[in-house]
Scaffold this active site. Structure first.
Site, PDB file in Angstrom:
ATOM      1  CG  PHE A 155      -2.106   0.826   1.202  1.00  0.00           C
ATOM      2  CD1 PHE A 155      -3.074   0.670   0.229  1.00  0.00           C
ATOM      3  CD2 PHE A 155      -2.299   1.803   2.173  1.00  0.00           C
ATOM      4  CE1 PHE A 155      -4.207   1.470   0.207  1.00  0.00           C
ATOM      5  CE2 PHE A 155      -3.425   2.614   2.165  1.00  0.00           C
ATOM      6  CZ  PHE A 155      -4.388   2.450   1.173  1.00  0.00           C
ATOM      7  N   GLY A 156       1.813   1.244  -0.981  1.00  0.00           N
ATOM      8  CA  GLY A 156       2.684   2.411  -1.158  1.00  0.00           C
ATOM      9  C   GLY A 156       2.081   3.312  -2.213  1.00  0.00           C
ATOM     10  NE  ARG A 157       6.685   5.604  -4.869  1.00  0.00           N
ATOM     11  CZ  ARG A 157       7.809   5.381  -4.174  1.00  0.00           C
ATOM     12  NH1 ARG A 157       8.229   6.259  -3.290  1.00  0.00           N
ATOM     13  NH2 ARG A 157       8.533   4.301  -4.378  1.00  0.00           N
ATOM     14  CB  ILE A 158       1.808   1.573  -7.508  1.00  0.00           C
ATOM     15  CG1 ILE A 158       2.937   2.370  -8.182  1.00  0.00           C
ATOM     16  CG2 ILE A 158       0.923   0.918  -8.566  1.00  0.00           C
ATOM     17  CD1 ILE A 158       4.001   1.530  -8.860  1.00  0.00           C
ATOM     18  NE  ARG A 239      11.104  -5.052 -10.764  1.00  0.00           N
ATOM     19  CZ  ARG A 239      10.564  -3.943 -11.282  1.00  0.00           C
ATOM     20  NH1 ARG A 239       9.322  -3.956 -11.746  1.00  0.00           N
ATOM     21  NH2 ARG A 239      11.253  -2.821 -11.355  1.00  0.00           N
ATOM     22  CD  GLU A 268       9.719  -9.465 -16.468  1.00  0.00           C
ATOM     23  OE1 GLU A 268      10.375  -8.560 -17.016  1.00  0.00           O
ATOM     24  OE2 GLU A 268       8.812  -9.251 -15.653  1.00  0.00           O
ATOM     25  CG  HIS A 286       7.898  -5.477 -17.142  1.00  0.00           C
ATOM     26  ND1 HIS A 286       8.888  -6.094 -16.432  1.00  0.00           N
ATOM     27  CD2 HIS A 286       7.582  -4.358 -16.422  1.00  0.00           C
ATOM     28  CE1 HIS A 286       9.169  -5.388 -15.343  1.00  0.00           C
ATOM     29  NE2 HIS A 286       8.381  -4.326 -15.319  1.00  0.00           N
ATOM     30  CB  ILE A 287       3.532  -2.503 -21.299  1.00  0.00           C
ATOM     31  CG1 ILE A 287       2.247  -3.354 -21.189  1.00  0.00           C
ATOM     32  CG2 ILE A 287       4.455  -3.012 -22.381  1.00  0.00           C
ATOM     33  CD1 ILE A 287       1.376  -3.315 -22.433  1.00  0.00           C
TER      34      ILE A 287
END
Ligand SMILES: NC(=O)c1ccc[n+]([C@@H]2O[C@H](COP(=O)([O-])OP(=O)(O)OC[C@H]3O[C@@H](n4cnc5c(N)ncnc54)[C@H](O)[C@@H]3O)[C@@H](O)[C@H]2O)c1
Length: 327
Positions: A155-158, A239, A268, A286-287
């Site tokens: 529950f950080g920035r993103i 990730r 990846e 990964h976009i």
């Protein structure tokens, strides 16, 4: 006076190149294929600065071969490609790009959530096949998104960007994080802290927003899938190694969960073949941060971080400036 030297592992964008060319004798890796490790090690050897991507590892081996290096700036917010303690030992400032990609990445995580819930990719494939017979009552039935429970792990920035989006869909939001958010943030984002198991048990959509750390590697594996609702969907834009892909494929096959949408992969660019074969999985390359505006901002931020070090300033987004100054 000659300028300091920088290796930049992609041509980046003109706005970032303008900063780098002003401060450095800049060497860009221009071939389409990613810079091979041997080339990276060879070319970084006489450089003062490195601007790299998340696909390049800055580790003890590289640092030992680059005695003049003062800064390693990755064009990404995740910095699991950089051994920060090793950088500190070598007095190399490590820097990343937080903040400029939050909304864009959350937009894309939301795109994946909607796509898997509403079976968009299956529908697209059907239309292109030329075999769609026309509307019918029970075709490609998905599950509702609005009004459901969203579980955010990280529950950080993103993660918080996802909580903001969920409000427009009248969703209940649970979050789990190593650090509980301040009460006013919980209130503003109408988000409730939940322990890991409760979040897994109660969420309809589980979206991952933790960094890759030893503690988060395979955070989502068989024991977690056992606790999820059979109707749950998992979305990963964090990730790849945060999810155990083999366990995910098994959970889908055994109908322990209903679907998954992934932007990132454990190995990846390889993807687990069992996932490729499945219709209940949406796969993106990964976009999540890949818009012109955001990727440009990220490149400019990385260039600014590198330039600051050679100007004798603390880079705005340094990961270890305190540790280096203390030494
Ligand atoms: N797919 C993409 O293109 C893309 C784009 C941007 C970011 N990312 C990934 O998303 C990650 C999150 O980005 P951010 O900017 O929101 O980071 P952030 O640092 O703002 O938030 C991460 C949160 O995870 C929490 N956390 C750390 N370890 C934890 C643990 N063991 N258990 C529970 N919570 C834990 C932290 O306390 C923090 O609140 C990045 O590290 C990056 O790897 C991917």
């Amino acid at each position: 006076m000659s300028k300091p030297k920088a290796l930049i592992t992609r041509p980046l964008f003109p706005a970032a190149r303008a900063i780098l060319d002003q401060h450095f004798e800049a060497e860009y890796w221009t071939p389409q294929e990613r810079i091979p490790r041997s080339e990276l090690l060879k070319r970084v050897a006489d450089k003062d600065a490195l601007v790299c991507l998340l696909t390049e590892k800055v580790d003890e081996e590289l640092l030992a071969l680059a005695p003049k290096l003062r800064v390693a700036a990755t064009v990404s917010v995740g910095y699991d490609n950089i051994d920060v303690p090793a950088c500190t030992r070598h007095k190399v400032v490590a820097a990343h790009t937080p903040g400029v990609l939050d909304e864009t990445t959350a937009d894309f995580a939301w795109t994946l959530l909607m796509a898997v819930a509403r079976r968009l990719i299956e529908g697209d494939a059907w239309m292109r096949s030329g075999t769609w017979p026309g509307w019918d009552l029970d075709q490609l039935l998905g599950g509702d998104v609005w009004g459901k429970t969203l579980g955010l792990i990280g529950f950080g920035r993103i993660g918080r960007g996802m909580a903001r989006r969920a409000q427009g869909f009248q969703m209940r939001v649970l979050y789990h994080d190593a650090v509980r958010a301040p009460a006013e943030v919980e209130r503003e984002l109408r988000s409730e802290f939940a322990d890991f198991d409760r979040l897994l048990r109660e969420s309809d959509f589980i979206s991952l927003h933790v960094p890759l750390l030893p503690e988060t590697r395979h955070l989502i594996s068989t024991p977690a899938f056992e606790k999820m609702k059979r109707t749950a969907h998992i979305i990963n834009t964090s990730r790849g190694p945060v999810v155990d892909e083999a366990a995910l494929a098994a959970a889908l096959e055994q109908r322990k969960i209903a679907g998954a949408a992934l932007d990132v992969y454990e190995h990846e660019p390889k993807v687990n073949m069992a996932l490729i074969a499945r219709k209940d999985v949406v796969l993106a390359p990964h976009i999540a941060s890949a818009t012109i505006e955001t990727r440009t901002k990220m490149a400019v931020m990385a260039a600014t971080n590198a330039a600051a070090v050679v100007e004798g300033r603390r880079p705005p987004n340094a990961l270890n400036a305190d540790a280096i100054e203390k030494e």
